[in-house]
Design an enzyme around this catalytic site. Structure first.
Site, PDB file in Angstrom:
ATOM      1  N   THR A 352       1.011  -1.003   0.053  1.00  0.00           N
ATOM      2  CA  THR A 352      -0.093  -0.126  -0.041  1.00  0.00           C
ATOM      3  C   THR A 352       0.738   1.152   0.030  1.00  0.00           C
ATOM      4  O   THR A 352       1.895   1.422   0.590  1.00  0.00           O
ATOM      5  CB  THR A 352      -1.103  -0.027   1.311  1.00  0.00           C
ATOM      6  OG1 THR A 352      -1.834  -1.032   1.233  1.00  0.00           O
ATOM      7  CG2 THR A 352      -1.808   1.242   1.212  1.00  0.00           C
ATOM      8  N   PHE A 354       1.186   5.128   0.702  1.00  0.00           N
ATOM      9  CA  PHE A 354       0.939   6.178   1.580  1.00  0.00           C
ATOM     10  C   PHE A 354       1.503   7.582   1.159  1.00  0.00           C
ATOM     11  O   PHE A 354       2.747   7.552   0.810  1.00  0.00           O
ATOM     12  CB  PHE A 354       1.133   6.059   2.961  1.00  0.00           C
ATOM     13  CG  PHE A 354       0.663   4.815   3.668  1.00  0.00           C
ATOM     14  CD1 PHE A 354       0.765   3.445   3.351  1.00  0.00           C
ATOM     15  CD2 PHE A 354      -0.613   5.092   4.459  1.00  0.00           C
ATOM     16  CE1 PHE A 354       0.355   2.422   3.970  1.00  0.00           C
ATOM     17  CE2 PHE A 354      -1.214   3.528   5.332  1.00  0.00           C
ATOM     18  CZ  PHE A 354      -0.536   2.452   4.754  1.00  0.00           C
TER      19      PHE A 354
HETATM   20  O1  LIG Z   1      -6.958  -0.396   8.183  1.00  0.00           O
HETATM   21  C1  LIG Z   1      -5.805  -0.116   8.405  1.00  0.00           C
HETATM   22  O2  LIG Z   1      -5.045  -0.760   9.023  1.00  0.00           O
HETATM   23  C2  LIG Z   1      -5.179   0.743   7.301  1.00  0.00           C
HETATM   24  O3  LIG Z   1      -4.138   1.420   7.736  1.00  0.00           O
HETATM   25  C3  LIG Z   1      -5.703   1.182   6.073  1.00  0.00           C
HETATM   26  C4  LIG Z   1      -5.527   0.322   4.991  1.00  0.00           C
HETATM   27  C5  LIG Z   1      -6.086   1.046   3.635  1.00  0.00           C
HETATM   28  O4  LIG Z   1      -7.027   1.738   3.724  1.00  0.00           O
HETATM   29  O5  LIG Z   1      -5.738   0.463   2.630  1.00  0.00           O
HETATM   30  C6  LIG Z   1      -4.109   0.466   4.802  1.00  0.00           C
HETATM   31  C7  LIG Z   1      -3.292  -0.542   4.384  1.00  0.00           C
HETATM   32  C8  LIG Z   1      -4.021  -1.906   4.094  1.00  0.00           C
HETATM   33  O6  LIG Z   1      -4.152  -1.565   2.570  1.00  0.00           O
HETATM   34  C9  LIG Z   1      -5.377  -1.934   4.522  1.00  0.00           C
HETATM   35  C10 LIG Z   1      -6.145  -0.918   5.082  1.00  0.00           C
END
Ligand SMILES: O=C(O)C(=O)C[C@]1(C(=O)O)C=C[C@@H](O)C=C1
Length: 390
Positions: A352, A354
């Site tokens: 992911t 950020f």
């Molecule tokens: O729910 C979490 O733990 C988050 O940090 C959010 C989140 C997202 O929004 O994509 C972050 C990383 C993962 O892809 C899953 C969820």
């Protein structure tokens, strides 16, 4: 990153409190309709931010205005009960930040003094101490209330603080570099966003927020210096809502960090896969594990919640023995759950992306923070994952 020590779930939730705070009514919009507003005034005109905890992270900030009797400026202090010490502002300017807050309190008192009741029978806040509070302006007697900050008789230390004028340095944004940078993220401890904050800013003080909207607001209000938010996942694609928030708020992207996301299936100790009738998690996490869940033979309904660690916390808090969460191994540790299955993301290279945001720079400030990012790149910060958006 200052990792918050694991808390047992039975322990009272960690809190971040703004105690007995006298701050001005800033451009804080009561945008959230949340009934659980976290800032309240007590009867002594204090603003109190309550219950910022894994179970209840920083919530929308709402102020209610009430008639006020008297204002005594005090310092703003933010405490996290994981640590006994107050939050310190980086690079040694803690005192000037405190001064700034005191100065803001002066402004606040001017705002609220307009709301003061007309009953001055106790003569409490006349500058000359007289009950009818008639002030002299340019040699003329007038009955106009000057809205002056009250003087504490006999306390020259307090009065010196109260009288200190604002300076340009008081208005400068929060310091940028070094330890104890305060980084807001959406979710509760154990969320991937918390891990991303720690990766983006090692040694930072991470500040959990219940909504992305709140995470943006706390940066705009200088409760935090940065916000880290997910914008894209290698499987799930773009997180459009966060792009929208970026457009709506006056924050500026200053870099990015990529986090490999390693999901686990978590349940209460003793619970077996066969007992699971429901799997809860962040929608992105559910999407990222869809195939694996089927392969595990789980005959379970999926339910979306705000964040992955919040799902784990919910199971623990409600003793749900028929429910599993998709979350991190750290969430399992924090909330006392067992790992039923490890690495359940459908793609082993699940990443992911950020972005790191800070409040929009003022004119002439640009060079500084751009330099900050360049410095990180030169040092090989984030294993080369940093890139500038500017
Ligand atoms: O729910 C979490 O733990 C988050 O940090 C959010 C989140 C997202 O929004 O994509 C972050 C990383 C993962 O892809 C899953 C969820």
């Amino acid at each position: 990153m200052l990792l918050i020590p694991p808390v047992r779930f039975s322990v009272k939730s960690p809190l971040i409190l703004i105690k007995k705070t006298k701050i001005p009514i800033l451009s804080l919009s009561p945008s959230s309709s949340s009934s659980s507003s976290s800032i309240k005034r007590n009867k002594d005109v204090s603003l109190t931010m309550q219950a910022i905890s894994p179970s209840s992270p920083l919530k929308s900030l709402l102020l209610t205005r009430r008639p006020l009797a008297r204002v005594t400026p005090k310092k703003l202090s933010v405490h996290c009960i994981y640590r006994s010490d107050p939050i310190h502002f980086p690079n040694g300017i803690g005192s000037s930040r405190a001064d700034w807050q005191t100065s803001c309190a002066i402004l606040a008192s001017r705002v609220v003094s307009q709301e003061q009741p007309t009953d001055k029978s106790n003569g409490d806040y006349g500058i000359d101490g007289s009950a009818d509070h008639v002030a002299a302006v340019n040699g003329h007697k007038t009955s106009v209330d000057l809205n002056l900050v009250p003087l504490n008789k006999g306390s020259s230390e307090d009065n010196n603080k109260a009288m200190k004028p604002l300076t340009i340095t008081d208005l400068s944004p929060a310091p940028m570099h070094g330890s104890h940078l305060r980084v807001a993220y959406q979710g509760v401890p154990g969320a991937y966003s918390e891990a991303a904050a720690g990766k983006a800013y090692p040694n930072c003080e991470s500040i959990p927020c219940d909504q992305f909207e709140v995470a943006f607001q706390v940066v705009e209000l200088w409760v935090a210096d940065r916000v880290v938010l997910p914008v894209e996942n290698s499987l799930g694609g773009s997180i459009h809502r966060n792009y929208d928030l970026l457009l709506r708020h006056r924050l500026h992207i200053v870099g990015e960090v990529q986090l490999p996301v390693h999901h686990c299936l978590l349940a209460l100790p003793g619970v077996r896969k066969e007992n699971i009738t429901q799997v809860i998690s962040h929608p992105q996490a559910l999407a990222q594990c869809e195939l694996s869940l089927s392969k595990l033979g789980l005959n379970a309904a999926r339910e979306a919640v705000d964040d992955t660690a919040g799902a784990a916390q919910h199971i623990a808090a409600n003793n749900l023995r028929d429910t599993a969460a998709i979350a991190s191994a750290r969430a399992a540790e924090l909330y006392g759950l067992q790992i039923l299955a490890d690495g359940i993301q459908d793609d082993s290279s699940n990443v992911t992306r950020f972005v790191k945001d800070r409040e929009e720079e003022e004119e002439g400030e640009e060079g500084d923070w751009k330099g900050e990012e360049e410095e990180e790149e030169e040092e090989g910060g984030e294993n080369g994952y940093f890139s500038l958006f500017k």
